[in-house]
Motif scaffolding. Structure first.
Motif, short mmCIF file in Angstrom:
data_model
loop_
_atom_site.label_atom_id
_atom_site.label_comp_id
_atom_site.label_asym_id
_atom_site.label_seq_id
_atom_site.Cartn_x
_atom_site.Cartn_y
_atom_site.Cartn_z
N LYS A 10 0.83 -1.20 0.00
CA LYS A 10 0.00 0.00 0.00
C LYS A 10 0.87 1.25 0.00
O LYS A 10 1.89 1.31 0.68
N GLN A 11 0.43 2.24 -0.79
CA GLN A 11 1.06 3.56 -0.73
C GLN A 11 0.35 4.36 0.35
O GLN A 11 -0.87 4.51 0.31
N VAL A 12 1.10 4.84 1.33
CA VAL A 12 0.51 5.52 2.48
C VAL A 12 1.15 6.89 2.69
O VAL A 12 2.29 7.12 2.28
N PRO A 68 -5.03 5.37 -6.30
CA PRO A 68 -5.09 6.19 -7.50
C PRO A 68 -3.94 5.86 -8.44
O PRO A 68 -3.01 5.12 -8.05
N PRO A 69 -3.95 6.37 -9.66
CA PRO A 69 -2.89 6.03 -10.61
C PRO A 69 -1.48 6.24 -10.08
O PRO A 69 -0.57 5.47 -10.42
N ARG A 70 -1.27 7.25 -9.24
CA ARG A 70 0.08 7.50 -8.72
C ARG A 70 0.60 6.34 -7.87
O ARG A 70 1.81 6.25 -7.60
N ALA A 71 -0.28 5.46 -7.41
CA ALA A 71 0.15 4.31 -6.61
C ALA A 71 0.93 3.31 -7.44
O ALA A 71 1.52 2.38 -6.89
N GLY A 72 0.99 3.53 -8.74
CA GLY A 72 1.85 2.70 -9.59
C GLY A 72 3.31 2.79 -9.16
O GLY A 72 4.10 1.89 -9.45
N GLU A 73 3.65 3.85 -8.44
CA GLU A 73 5.01 4.00 -7.92
C GLU A 73 5.38 2.85 -7.00
O GLU A 73 6.54 2.44 -6.94
N TRP A 87 0.21 -5.43 -10.18
CA TRP A 87 -1.18 -5.14 -10.57
C TRP A 87 -1.67 -3.97 -9.75
O TRP A 87 -1.60 -3.97 -8.52
N LEU A 88 -2.20 -2.95 -10.43
CA LEU A 88 -2.74 -1.78 -9.76
C LEU A 88 -4.26 -1.79 -9.89
O LEU A 88 -4.80 -1.76 -10.99
N LEU A 89 -4.94 -1.85 -8.74
CA LEU A 89 -6.40 -1.72 -8.72
C LEU A 89 -6.72 -0.24 -8.60
O LEU A 89 -6.44 0.37 -7.57
N THR A 90 -7.24 0.35 -9.66
CA THR A 90 -7.52 1.77 -9.62
C THR A 90 -8.84 2.04 -10.33
O THR A 90 -9.05 1.67 -11.47
#
Length: 302
Positions: A10-12, A68-73, A87-90
């Protein structure tokens, strides 16, 4: 034994560095005022996954995240360390999810990935500290689970041997695959990013990231903006990250995002405890005995 491993990450917001602007007037977290980071305990989980990959030739490690798309980072940071895919769930329908809706979304994605041997993630995220998502994913998938893991010692003959922390000590357990494992922050720290992998994957993006023009990622090697690198993505398909919506994972919109979230946070308050009075004691026997007597009388100890 070749393993198919999925790391829940998770991006937090970096709540370890909370300043005066970290809270909004409504008492919620001002995410714009805090840098976005890879959840620390998920990095511990990634390290365990990468070690299993090294111990079991032919194994693969994938990063599954929602945001969100930025979580692709987050996926890129996993690739930089040795992961194979992500895999990005967005989807706006995923927004506002509590732990129940989050675990539902992750479970549906894991079903779509298919034939997963090990799902591994951090014990909890620093923006919620609930430690609920991992166990809920296991329950929704009907899988065995091991929590508070310190180290995955081995995987052999369809069983994982795991060292975990319990009250008063450490125990070693054996769990049949497939299994969900949650890892403590006291486990081995994650390895640093590999320079060659950074160069290989620095332009890896999901399609929605390419549609937005914004600042590069925190590493300084963020996603390409606009369509400047279209030919590169055609030549190197591995630079296109998997991007899934609710429909892509056959999710029920009533169980996703706010629709599927019975938990509602009304307010978050920053409380600072301050002492009303203080005493200065010396190291004399009389002062120490007096302090102990006072604590006993106040029922603070004893």
């Amino acid at each position: 034994m070749a393993l198919k491993i999925v790391v829940l990450a998770k991006q937090v917001p970096d709540t370890r560095n909370v300043g005066k602007d970290a809270m909004t007037a409504e008492g919620t977290v001002n995410r714009a005022a805090l840098p976005a980071i890879f959840n620390p305990e998920d990095l511990n989980a990634l390290e365990q996954a990468l070690r299993l990959k090294e111990q079991n030739p032919g194994s693969t490690v994938g990063i599954l995240t929602m945001g969100p798309p930025r979580a692709g980072e987050i996926i890129r940071q996993g690739l930089y360390r040795g992961a194979d895919t992500g895999w990005l769930l967005t989807d706006r329908l995923f927004a506002g999810a509590d732990t129940l809706a989050t675990s539902y979304a992750l479970a549906t994605a894991i079903k779509k990935i298919g034939d997963v041997d090990i799902v591994i993630g951090g014990r909890q995220a620093i923006d919620g500290d609930t430690a609920q998502v991992g166990p809920q994913v296991a329950q929704k998938l009907g899988l065995n689970q091991v929590t508070y893991a310190e180290e995955v010692l081995s995987v052999d003959n369809g069983f994982a041997v795991i060292k975990r922390v319990i009250d008063g000590g450490v125990e070693t357990v054996e769990a049949p695959l497939p299994v969900v494992i949650t890892v403590n922050g006291s486990a081995a720290p994650c390895r640093p990013q590999n320079a060659k992998l950074v160069m290989k994957y620095k332009r890896a993006t999901c399609p929605m990231e390419r549609q937005r023009v914004g600042e590069p990622s925190g590493s300084g090697m963020g996603p390409a903006e606009g369509t400047a690198y279209d030919s590169l993505y055609e030549e190197r398909p591995y630079l296109t990250l998997n991007q899934w919506s609710v429909a892509d994972v056959d999710g029920d919109v009533q169980q996703c995002g706010l629709n599927g979230s019975p938990t509602k946070v009304k307010a978050i308050k920053n409380i600072v405890f301050q002492a009303k009075e203080s005493k200065t004691l010396t190291a004399s026997d009389a002062d120490i005995e007096g302090m102990i007597k006072e604590l006993l009388e106040e029922k603070i100890i004893g």
